[in-house]
Enzyme design. Structure first.
Site, PDB file in Angstrom:
ATOM      1  N   THR A   1       1.848  -8.650  12.658  1.00 63.10           N
ATOM      2  CA  THR A   1       2.075  -7.311  12.143  1.00 63.10           C
ATOM      3  C   THR A   1       1.665  -7.192  10.684  1.00 63.10           C
ATOM      4  OG1 THR A   1       3.682  -5.576  11.771  1.00 63.10           O
ATOM      5  CG2 THR A   1       4.448  -7.814  11.484  1.00 63.10           C
TER       6      THR A   1
ATOM      7  N   THR B   1       0.858  -1.188   0.000  1.00 61.37           N
ATOM      8  CA  THR B   1       0.000   0.000   0.000  1.00 61.37           C
ATOM      9  C   THR B   1       0.895   1.240   0.000  1.00 61.37           C
ATOM     10  OG1 THR B   1      -0.243  -0.249   2.410  1.00 61.37           O
ATOM     11  CG2 THR B   1      -2.034  -1.076   1.031  1.00 61.37           C
TER      12      THR B   1
ATOM     13  N   LYS C   1       4.157  -6.943   3.756  1.00 63.09           N
ATOM     14  CA  LYS C   1       3.886  -5.537   3.485  1.00 63.09           C
ATOM     15  C   LYS C   1       3.645  -4.843   4.818  1.00 63.09           C
ATOM     16  CE  LYS C   1       0.532  -3.428   3.286  1.00 63.09           C
ATOM     17  NZ  LYS C   1      -0.178  -2.452   4.202  1.00 63.09           N
TER      18      LYS C   1
ATOM     19  N   GLU D   1       6.494   4.674   7.299  1.00 65.52           N
ATOM     20  CA  GLU D   1       5.979   5.823   6.555  1.00 65.52           C
ATOM     21  C   GLU D   1       6.728   7.101   6.927  1.00 65.52           C
ATOM     22  OE1 GLU D   1       1.404   4.323   5.771  1.00 65.52           O
ATOM     23  OE2 GLU D   1       1.816   5.639   7.464  1.00 65.52           O
TER      24      GLU D   1
ATOM     25  N   ASN E   1      -0.355  10.280   6.037  1.00 59.46           N
ATOM     26  CA  ASN E   1      -1.580   9.847   6.712  1.00 59.46           C
ATOM     27  C   ASN E   1      -2.657  10.925   6.783  1.00 59.46           C
ATOM     28  OD1 ASN E   1      -1.231   6.978   7.911  1.00 59.46           O
ATOM     29  ND2 ASN E   1       0.747   7.974   8.155  1.00 59.46           N
TER      30      ASN E   1
END
Length: 408
Positions: free
Chosen positions: A191, A154, A180, A277, A403
């Site tokens: 996780t 993603t 992922k 991220e 986010n």
């Protein structure tokens, strides 16, 4: 044991593929994994009370199914918080995949995983066509495994794959995997999404117990942002096609297999953190001298999970007080007066606290060490033989950007 080229298709008899079916714009979003023979299997799942429909489907399979054959995975839509429709869609995905696989595969032999946006129903017409298209080009090549690894991503910036081979009493056994994960990483029992295949001969109950102990030292010891996902899943499939002897804890080669198995999971767990991220730094925290292993792990996890610690690393600031603070609220017992703490990287090592006493240190040297992409924190609490290691990353402006507009 040695690392080899490959991923989910490295073990004998496993096929895979990944395609773009239209859930996401211009990116791969559908992956299939199929074993040519029935597999024993194991699973570990999110402890979040809010569990996505695929997690509930997979948990039922782990509990009730005698064998499995494959996995269907979509990215771009988590099928989480989607009510009864979500449960029906997860079941339909398994049915569609089983039909596409052929070979007398049943729906209750197919794991289902989804990842992406929460609260949006799956586009089942698109998914159905995608499953059929993906199944037509299943292959056992290195490239086929890589396509699957790419399709499950993603916000990941790179695919996460690993493969090893280990000789067990003269037979070469392979373990391959893909994962992922980049955000919403703060697991407890699993996780994000991680898939492992092996051609070892091992029974379901033994494999489940091995996975249960392995996640404690791998996936449970990472943190990106303090959030536990609704979809966290780890699945292991073993088809026995190496024809090695049946593996049990009493086997002469058990330790060799266990080491290789743990290596694969730990590698993937650390890869997820490296791809956090917006992350710019990979942080390893080792706590030694604790009363026991569990205490050390609690302390280490608390440090990598602290947002104040993460932001200090983002700024390359040797703010060791935040580390001690995070240890203090972890719930684990230790004596602050016995703590010794140091930072290190390829630029060197610097002790900043000794036996609870602050040390006057060179700020320029500290900055040089902390500016590196990989930084280690070594902590000794002086209570006993317990040791534990956790992995995390810094917290950046980019994390907020990613986010802040995830749905759009």
């Amino acid at each position: 044991m040695k690392t080899i080229e490959g991923g989910i298709t490295a073990a004998k008899g496993f096929l895979a593929n990944g395609i773009a079916c239209g859930i996401k714009k211009r990116k791969k979003d559908m992956a299939l994994v199929l074993s040519q023979k029935d597999c024993s299997f194991a699973g570990a799942f999110t402890t979040n009370l809010v569990k996505a429909a695929p997690v509930l489907w997979d948990q039922a399979l782990v509990k009730d199914s005698a064998s499995v054959r494959g996995i269907v995975i979509n990215s771009g839509n988590a099928n989480a918080c989607t009510g009864n429709q979500g449960l029906e869609d997860a079941s339909a995905m398994a049915t569609l995949a089983a039909k596409a696989f052929g070979q007398e595969v049943q729906a209750n032999q197919v794991f289902v995983c989804s990842t992406g946006v929460i609260g949006v129903p799956l586009p089942m017409e698109i998914l159905g066509k995608g499953i059929d298209l993906c199944a037509k080009n299943l292959g056992g090549s290195r490239e086929a495994g890589s396509l699957a690894a790419e399709a499950i991503c993603t916000t990941d910036t790179f695919s996460k794959e690993i493969a090893v081979e280990v000789e067990l009493d003269g037979t070469m056994v392979h373990i391959g995997g893909m994962a992922k994960g980049s955000g919403m990483i703060h697991p407890n029992m699993a996780t994000m999404l991680s898939f492992i295949t092996t051609d070892a001969v091992i029974e379901k109950e033994v494999l489940q117990k091995l996975l249960g102990t392995t996640v404690i030292d791998s996936y449970n010891m990472i943190s990106v942002d303090g959030d536990t996902s609704t979809n966290d899943t780890v699945l292991v499939l073993a088809n026995g096609m190496s024809q090695c002897g049946t593996l049990t804890p009493d086997s002469s080669c058990w330790d060799a297999f266990k080491q290789a198995f743990e290596y694969v999971h730990t590698y993937l767990a650390k890869a997820i953190v490296r791809d956090g991220e917006g992350a710019g730094k990979f942080i390893e925290v080792h706590v030694g001298g604790a009363s026991d292993k569990k205490t050390a792990q609690i302390l280490a996890r608390s440090v990598v999970g602290s947002n104040l610690v993460k932001t200090a690393f983002f700024g390359s600031d040797a703010n060791w007080g935040r580390i001690l603070c995070a240890m203090g609220y972890s719930g684990a017992a230790f004596d602050p007066a016995c703590v010794t703490l140091s930072f290190s990287s390829v630029k060197g090592s610097l002790e900043v606290v000794s036996q609870g006493q602050p040390i006057v240190f060179d700020e320029h040297k500290a900055k040089e060490i902390l500016l590196e992409k990989e930084v280690q924190v070594e902590v000794s609490v002086g209570d006993g033989p317990g040791a534990g290691t956790a992995w995390g990353c810094d917290l950046s402006y980019e994390y907020v950007r990613i986010n802040g507009d995830y749905r759009s």
